[in-house]
Enzyme design. Structure first.
Site, mmCIF file in Angstrom:
data_model
loop_
_atom_site.group_PDB
_atom_site.id
_atom_site.type_symbol
_atom_site.label_atom_id
_atom_site.label_comp_id
_atom_site.label_asym_id
_atom_site.label_seq_id
_atom_site.Cartn_x
_atom_site.Cartn_y
_atom_site.Cartn_z
ATOM 1 N N ASP D 14 0.894 -1.162 0.099
ATOM 2 C CA ASP D 14 0.076 0.136 0.079
ATOM 3 C C ASP D 14 0.848 1.278 0.045
ATOM 4 O O ASP D 14 1.714 1.508 0.833
ATOM 5 C CB ASP D 14 -1.023 -0.061 1.119
ATOM 6 C CG ASP D 14 -2.032 0.965 1.401
ATOM 7 O OD1 ASP D 14 -1.803 1.900 0.646
ATOM 8 O OD2 ASP D 14 -3.037 0.688 1.849
ATOM 9 N N HIS D 16 -0.470 4.409 0.023
ATOM 10 C CA HIS D 16 -1.097 5.966 0.516
ATOM 11 C C HIS D 16 -0.479 6.522 1.555
ATOM 12 O O HIS D 16 -0.461 5.783 2.666
ATOM 13 C CB HIS D 16 -2.478 5.492 1.012
ATOM 14 C CG HIS D 16 -3.340 5.128 -0.385
ATOM 15 N ND1 HIS D 16 -3.505 3.952 -0.774
ATOM 16 C CD2 HIS D 16 -4.014 5.625 -1.279
ATOM 17 C CE1 HIS D 16 -4.301 3.831 -1.823
ATOM 18 N NE2 HIS D 16 -4.562 4.982 -2.190
HETATM 19 C C1 B12 Z 1 -4.955 10.077 -3.043
HETATM 20 C C2 B12 Z 1 -5.282 8.514 -3.121
HETATM 21 C C3 B12 Z 1 -4.469 8.093 -4.001
HETATM 22 C C4 B12 Z 1 -3.171 8.337 -4.265
HETATM 23 C C5 B12 Z 1 -2.096 8.049 -3.236
HETATM 24 C C6 B12 Z 1 -0.988 9.184 -3.364
HETATM 25 C C7 B12 Z 1 -0.082 8.541 -2.298
HETATM 26 N N1 B12 Z 1 1.139 8.175 -2.357
HETATM 27 O O1 B12 Z 1 -0.532 8.808 -1.026
HETATM 28 C C8 B12 Z 1 -2.775 7.530 -5.515
HETATM 29 C C9 B12 Z 1 -3.564 8.496 -6.901
HETATM 30 C C10 B12 Z 1 -1.313 7.359 -6.025
HETATM 31 C C11 B12 Z 1 -3.518 6.388 -5.193
HETATM 32 C C12 B12 Z 1 -3.264 5.210 -5.756
HETATM 33 C C13 B12 Z 1 -4.204 3.900 -5.386
HETATM 34 N N2 B12 Z 1 -5.286 3.956 -4.751
HETATM 35 CO CO1 B12 Z 1 -6.117 5.554 -3.756
HETATM 36 N N3 B12 Z 1 -6.746 6.970 -2.734
HETATM 37 C C14 B12 Z 1 -6.564 8.074 -2.651
HETATM 38 C C15 B12 Z 1 -7.642 8.884 -1.908
HETATM 39 C C16 B12 Z 1 -8.560 9.549 -2.942
HETATM 40 C C17 B12 Z 1 -7.386 9.649 -0.906
HETATM 41 C C18 B12 Z 1 -6.337 9.240 0.329
HETATM 42 C C19 B12 Z 1 -6.095 10.213 0.924
HETATM 43 O O2 B12 Z 1 -4.742 10.599 0.975
HETATM 44 N N4 B12 Z 1 -6.866 10.660 1.997
HETATM 45 C C20 B12 Z 1 -6.593 11.757 2.612
HETATM 46 C C21 B12 Z 1 -5.966 11.173 4.093
HETATM 47 C C22 B12 Z 1 -5.707 12.241 5.159
HETATM 48 O O3 B12 Z 1 -6.939 10.275 4.807
HETATM 49 P P1 B12 Z 1 -6.736 8.557 4.892
HETATM 50 O O4 B12 Z 1 -5.649 8.251 3.608
HETATM 51 O O5 B12 Z 1 -8.005 8.039 4.838
HETATM 52 O O6 B12 Z 1 -6.019 8.416 6.348
HETATM 53 C C23 B12 Z 1 -6.715 8.923 7.458
HETATM 54 C C24 B12 Z 1 -7.541 7.668 7.935
HETATM 55 O O7 B12 Z 1 -7.702 6.969 7.182
HETATM 56 C C25 B12 Z 1 -7.168 7.461 9.342
HETATM 57 N N5 B12 Z 1 -6.468 6.408 9.513
HETATM 58 C C26 B12 Z 1 -5.754 5.641 8.663
HETATM 59 N N6 B12 Z 1 -4.997 4.724 9.108
HETATM 60 C C27 B12 Z 1 -5.376 4.571 10.443
HETATM 61 C C28 B12 Z 1 -4.802 3.920 11.396
HETATM 62 C C29 B12 Z 1 -5.243 4.021 12.619
HETATM 63 C C30 B12 Z 1 -4.675 3.316 13.822
HETATM 64 C C31 B12 Z 1 -6.041 5.244 12.816
HETATM 65 C C32 B12 Z 1 -6.739 5.499 14.250
HETATM 66 C C33 B12 Z 1 -6.689 6.032 11.982
HETATM 67 C C34 B12 Z 1 -6.075 5.692 10.506
HETATM 68 O O8 B12 Z 1 -6.388 8.575 9.714
HETATM 69 C C35 B12 Z 1 -5.848 9.137 8.562
HETATM 70 C C36 B12 Z 1 -5.477 10.586 8.850
HETATM 71 O O9 B12 Z 1 -6.572 11.374 8.896
HETATM 72 C C37 B12 Z 1 -8.831 7.421 -1.479
HETATM 73 C C38 B12 Z 1 -10.097 7.826 -1.398
HETATM 74 C C39 B12 Z 1 -10.424 8.758 -0.500
HETATM 75 N N7 B12 Z 1 -10.343 8.645 1.013
HETATM 76 O O10 B12 Z 1 -11.195 9.773 -0.640
HETATM 77 C C40 B12 Z 1 -8.304 6.481 -2.537
HETATM 78 C C41 B12 Z 1 -8.349 5.036 -2.098
HETATM 79 C C42 B12 Z 1 -7.787 4.956 -0.716
HETATM 80 N N8 B12 Z 1 -7.272 4.357 -3.197
HETATM 81 C C43 B12 Z 1 -8.049 3.055 -3.542
HETATM 82 C C44 B12 Z 1 -7.400 2.393 -4.155
HETATM 83 C C45 B12 Z 1 -7.898 1.062 -4.628
HETATM 84 C C46 B12 Z 1 -6.037 2.653 -5.078
HETATM 85 C C47 B12 Z 1 -5.365 1.898 -6.108
HETATM 86 C C48 B12 Z 1 -5.105 0.343 -5.779
HETATM 87 C C49 B12 Z 1 -5.745 2.334 -7.480
HETATM 88 C C50 B12 Z 1 -7.058 1.827 -7.668
HETATM 89 N N9 B12 Z 1 -7.291 0.429 -7.738
HETATM 90 O O11 B12 Z 1 -7.933 2.513 -7.831
HETATM 91 C C51 B12 Z 1 -3.922 2.641 -5.808
HETATM 92 C C52 B12 Z 1 -3.029 2.171 -4.654
HETATM 93 C C53 B12 Z 1 -1.837 1.509 -5.196
HETATM 94 C C54 B12 Z 1 -0.979 1.135 -4.102
HETATM 95 N N10 B12 Z 1 0.011 0.251 -4.084
HETATM 96 O O12 B12 Z 1 -1.311 1.197 -3.078
HETATM 97 C C55 B12 Z 1 -9.021 2.901 -2.723
HETATM 98 C C56 B12 Z 1 -9.205 1.974 -1.749
HETATM 99 C C57 B12 Z 1 -10.570 0.769 -2.050
HETATM 100 C C58 B12 Z 1 -10.830 0.253 -0.977
HETATM 101 N N11 B12 Z 1 -10.382 0.105 0.117
HETATM 102 O O13 B12 Z 1 -12.045 -0.472 -1.149
HETATM 103 C C59 B12 Z 1 -9.715 4.374 -2.203
HETATM 104 C C60 B12 Z 1 -10.437 4.467 -0.974
HETATM 105 C C61 B12 Z 1 -10.435 4.897 -3.483
HETATM 106 C C62 B12 Z 1 -11.702 4.184 -3.971
HETATM 107 N N12 B12 Z 1 -12.977 4.147 -3.330
HETATM 108 O O14 B12 Z 1 -11.756 3.182 -4.705
HETATM 109 N N13 B12 Z 1 -4.720 6.683 -4.457
#
Ligand code: B12
Ligand code: B12
Lengths: 139, 483, 483, 139
Positions: D14, D16
């Protein structure tokens, strides 16, 4: 060949006039003689017009949601007026709120309507059905 | 033109008959009791204040449409819209029987709704529920509440709902007749609305400001901006004449973004100009933008996009209020969840666009603003000319002569000779002008623009094109092109 | 700078090891068999042709992202998206194990998915399914299909998927490394992508045009346009060097409409200028706009609005393709219905805006276009200066020295010193420039704009502001203001 | 008072990285000593770091959907490594596709995680819970 006559109108306190104008133009172009009551037509107005024009069908629109209340009893009244062979069609947004069409259709068929249309049904289809139904009634 | 309010004694002379027209009328016999009640309403729930604040802050407030048959359900609905939907302003949409003063049928609708366990009425029957029913509603929520209806004779509804704590009243003597009724005489309706405006003027004199909102969109279907603008300004003049001070003029989205922005800019300017020229001052003018009022796409994803585009224009046009549609628009009165979804989608666009300056001043917008000005002026001067100092007479004659003519309206007093069509870029233009008093230069422009489309589509401009345009947005397009 | 394709014998020398890295590699041993197969694909299914046609017609094509573990399910999914969703172009998104060449884990994912009756992989494991599995997919649909992934070493995937009938290949040696990997050396990745581009160049020499699309949005999170533009142009140069002819450069929505429009306008112009200046000609350049690539709102109504705003910009920016998000973006890989809903919402906006001219030329857009130009030129000349005639070397050194630096990227070879923040109107600006070679005048402008926001919010510009901006859109705002 | 130590990272393949950087900053500011593995961390890397730093908790992120596959067996391995008291937290978009959170929570709890977070959970809450849980473990 004589031109089939139909009565058209929007029932009750319903003011939606746009669809009515389109239906008028559409059925006229499709070869019907359309007696158009416009909006806010009462059951009696529909029946009077049907008697007067010797129409084969009444096309009721109801868009605003009060369709069930406004259409209740139309079939009985038609029979009372001697219009026992007349076709009753109804279409529009027939009830208040999003409701599965099958449910709506059943309710209006139970009330004596021959065919029930959703707002998104194809008008070509409606014209075809109306022609067919009018033919069938003749026999 | 002479502007003078309906004499108070004439108002009082009419009043008993109004209140007698349904049993709940007697509860509001004392206007002063209503005034006292209104004085107890906190400022934060006064609609006029909320609009003025939005204007000062440059904010756009969100308001849904909503109304169901029974009081408890209606309260639950409004509460949901202000909490989950984060609506800034609340509505109470009145059912269609009440709008036609058919209170018996409304009563039957209430009964049947109780029996069915769901609303069989398309709105809240405020007259039947009476003053105290209205107070239950307005007291149950924290946001200002407006009466939204479509009632040609709205005198009793006004008496009851204002005493019931509503602080804004939609409608007008033209806009709640021509699109909403079939056989209501223009003059009769205008006089009944003088009564409503006079009542609100009386509240104003006694320190209670009630917001008044003429209904901008009319039939909601391809209405060229200048037609709805002229009518909005006329209704504004009539309201100001009776002492109304908080006035919100409306415009319904046409679909071409630049035409819509030009329409909003010109409405604000023109209204102020006409009002000042008529000698009015000290009023508070705000604008409301209605998201697309014509036929919606059945598919909810597509409906969401129509809503978002409307929100975009509301934001770029810097209006004080926008009325929000739901993704279920094409199908039926929305569930509360669907209604809230429309609000949330709109909120997202507004807050993402809030700090952005989108180009609202460019050569195209100036061309359209200028056109609308000239068109409105043409209509207004013809109405004034027909008026003999009496604006009501002027409007009656204007409709009779086709100087005012609303496309697709149901009223038999409306000529119905005007046919709008979109041009090749989606601007709403005139195909048939009927008897609208528009000069040749203006009509030449409309014609030229339609010929452009006719050429692009390889077909003549006909009624079929009008029909195609009426369906277009519901079928996923702006312009009704042939397949 | 010297541009010359990878010598064919060097390519062939590498090839056996590539094909040997997983058993399905042996099925594509004959490149000519793949070419013959591609020759049999109807024109209507060639991605490059579709892009060229869209450019000629001034149309914007719609493409979703989609991929699941099993062939049958994947076919069902794509068919649904082209029928119900009316997608113009289809994707095949590759799972994340395959992207890291972890084919064993992908195999386990396939097994587990079979057992679970649902996809446990986040994409289609094309290498494991092999050439024939790919052909089953590309033959089952009527629209052109592209491989979308995120694979630093995408050589085997390219061999298999091109022989498998895909006609477009996303990625690039920077854009599929820095945002997608942690420990892949910049030079190694660039060389592996030379292989991919050379393979496509070979197809081109043999009459088969495969579309190539560098991945524009990078980390998708507040990337200033000039950073992604510079990388897109570099990857474009590297692809053209190897003989690629159909090139689609990408840009991910930033959220400020005017900045986005300026970014799109400048990307097209700058790319052509750099390509011509480098001596390339006869290529076909098109643009792809990605709807918002950062964190989405969880609420679907709000997500729809983010999608619609993206569609609006795609339309106003006249791009040839837009990549569509779904209302479930924040939650998980979308169901096919949700994916189609995103397409339908986008389609509605595009078709309503299609014939409208939205002001794309005004003083603000010109200011931003000019700024982006100067910024891109600063980065490009520093990269060229570091190159010693070898662009790969230049890029390696640029990352090492922070001349290129992608915000929030996971790669250890990325300095990660650049911090973007939105200004008071939502434009993405630089808070920390790291070692980006930007002149003082440019940095003064960024600083001034951020001070404006700092003043408006009454707080200093800090990392907290960056965090607030990262969350903003998912929380319903554009700018992360304090409460 | 000694600073509580935690290991943070994104598991599996992963990439992200955005949320990870934010979590690092957040927990650091909340007073934890954060050992951040960044993205693409294997189970062994998590456990090695926990042993080395004598951490009280491991915070695993998984965003990309392969959470179930990548996290399988982590609890057992931790026990094997003698980390039998260590807290295991997990958060993110843990499975492929929209799934009721209760279902997800159950799956990960069954796998031995102490707490499971959705991407939209409040981080203040997470910090509070972590402090509490660390306290409780001490006794
Ligand atoms: C930006 C993004 C990308 C960027 C990432 C760039 C980078 N290097 O970071 C790019 C475009 C490269 C990308 C790629 C991919 N992505 Co992407 N991505 C996103 C997106 C739009 C936003 C993620 C983000 O940055 N959010 C902002 C941060 C602040 O929030 P967060 O990541 O959720 O983290 C917070 C919480 O989750 C929480 N949290 C996380 N972990 C933990 C742990 C604990 C203990 C606690 C308390 C809280 C916590 O706290 C964090 C901070 O607030 C999400 C969807 C979304 N959220 O809108 C999809 C998403 C995560 N991606 C997804 C996927 C599938 C991929 C890909 C596999 C491509 C694809 N098939 O579409 C690839 C991954 C390749 C790989 N090897 O990992 C999916 C996951 C699907 C699922 N789980 O069912 C999502 C949900 C989009 C979707 N709906 O399809 N992605
Ligand atoms: C424009 C409009 C208005 C305009 C009408 C102007 C006018 N005078 O025509 C205004 C703003 C005034 C208005 C008012 C009201 N409206 Co209205 N209105 C609409 C809207 C947006 C479009 C209607 C339209 O013109 N469509 C275009 C035409 C061409 O389509 P159509 O009307 O559906 O007609 C076609 C088909 O239905 C079909 N058809 C109709 N009848 C028949 C009969 C037969 C036999 C056949 C074969 C076919 C057929 O063929 C027609 C031609 O193609 C619809 C929602 C929508 N559709 O998007 C709501 C809608 C119809 N209105 C609605 C309501 C409730 C009202 C109000 C009561 C106010 C309120 N509570 O919101 C008032 C009505 C007051 C009254 N007395 O009637 C509701 C009805 C709810 C329900 N059924 O559950 C709707 C569905 C909106 C909603 N979702 O809430 N409305």
């Amino acid at each position: 060949m004589d031109v089939p006559r139909i009565v058209l109108g929007v029932i009750g306190a319903d003011c939606h006039s746009v669809g009515n104008k389109i239906l008028d133009a559409y059925f006229t172009e499709a070869g019907f003689h359309v007696v158009n009551l416009g909006v806010m037509a009462s059951q009696d107005e529909f029946l009077d017009a049907a008697v007067e024009s010797n129409a084969g069908a009444i096309l009721v629109s109801s868009l605003y949601g009060h369709g069930l209340i406004d259409c209740e009893g139309l079939r009985q009244k038609a029979i009372e007026r001697g219009l026992d062979k007349i076709l009753l069609y109804v279409g529009g947004n027939l009830v208040v709120g999003k409701t599965p069409f099958a449910e709506i259709e059943k309710k209006f068929k139970d009330m004596g309507f021959d065919r029930v249309f959703s707002p998104h049904d194809d008008l070509t289809e409606a014209v075809k059905l109306l022609r067919q139904d009018l033919e069938d009634r003749k026999r | 033109m002479k502007y003078q309010p309906l004499p108070w004694k004439d108002f009082l002379a009419q009043r008993p008959a109004v209140l007698d027209s349904w049993p709940t009328g007697k509860d509001v016999a004392s206007i002063d009791e209503g005034l006292r009640y209104q004085r107890g309403i906190p400022e934060s729930k006064n609609f006029a204040k909320a609009m003025a604040k939005a204007k000062a802050a440059g904010r756009t407030l969100l308001q849904p449409r909503a109304g169901v048959a029974l009081i408890d359900d209606h309260i639950r609905l409004l509460r949901f819209l202000e909490t989950e939907g984060t609506a800034d302003l609340l509505p109470t949409t009145i059912d269609a029987y009440t709008r036609q003063n058919r209170y018996e049928e409304a009563a039957r609708g209430i009964e049947k709704s109780r029996a069915a366990g769901t609303s069989l009425l398309n709105g809240f029957p405020a007259v039947n529920h009476g003053r105290d029913g209205c107070r239950m509603v307005t007291e149950a929520v924290t946001k200002p509440v407006q009466v939204r209806h479509g009632t040609p004779d709205a005198r009793l509804l006004a008496e009851i709902s204002l005493a019931g704590g509503f602080t804004s009243y939609e409608g007008g003597g033209i806009s709640y007749n021509i699109p909403y009724a079939k056989k209501v005489e223009v003059g009769k309706c205008l006089r009944d609305w003088q009564y409503v405006d006079r009542l609100i003027g009386y509240y104003e004199e006694n320190g209670i400001t009630i917001n008044r909102e003429p209904f901008g969109p009319l039939t909601g279907t391809l209405v060229p901006p200048f037609i709805s603008h002229a009518i909005a300004i006329l209704e504004g003049l009539l309201a100001l004449e009776q002492g109304v001070k908080s006035l919100t003029l409306g415009y319904g989205q046409g679909g071409n973004v630049l035409q819509d922005l030009a329409a909003l800019a010109s409405l604000r300017e023109l209204a102020d100009e006409y009002f000042h020229r008529a000698g009015f001052d000290g009023y508070d003018l705000t604008l409301v933008f209605h998201q697309w009022m014509g036929g919606f796409p059945e598919d909810e994803a597509k409906a969401f996009s129509v809503i978002s585009l409307g929100a975009f224009v509301a934001s770029a046009g810097r209006v004080e209020k926008t009325i929000v549609k739901s993704p279920q628009e094409a199908v039926g009165i929305p569930t509360k969840e669907s209604n809230a979804a429309g609000l949330k989608a709109t909120r997202q666009v507004l807050s993402m666009m809030m700090d952005q300056q989108i180009c609202t001043d460019n050569v195209v917008i100036r061309r359209e603003t200028d056109l609308i000005r000239r068109e409105v002026d043409s209509l207004m001067s013809a109405v004034f000319a027909a008026a003999d100092d009496d604006l009501v007479q002027g409007i009656v004659r204007a409709f009779a002569g086709g100087i005012l003519d609303v496309p697709f309206a149901p009223s038999i007093y409306n000529k119905g000779k005007v046919l709008p069509i979109r041009d090749n870029e989606g601007y709403i233009r005139l195909f048939a002008k009927g008897s609208l008093p528009l000069g040749e230069d203006i009509m030449a422009f409309h014609k030229e623009r339609l010929q452009e489309r006719s050429k692009a589509e390889g077909r003549p401009v006909t009624f079929q094109m009008v029909t195609d345009d009426i369906y277009a947005i519901s079928k996923g397009k702006l312009i009704g092109r042939p397949k």
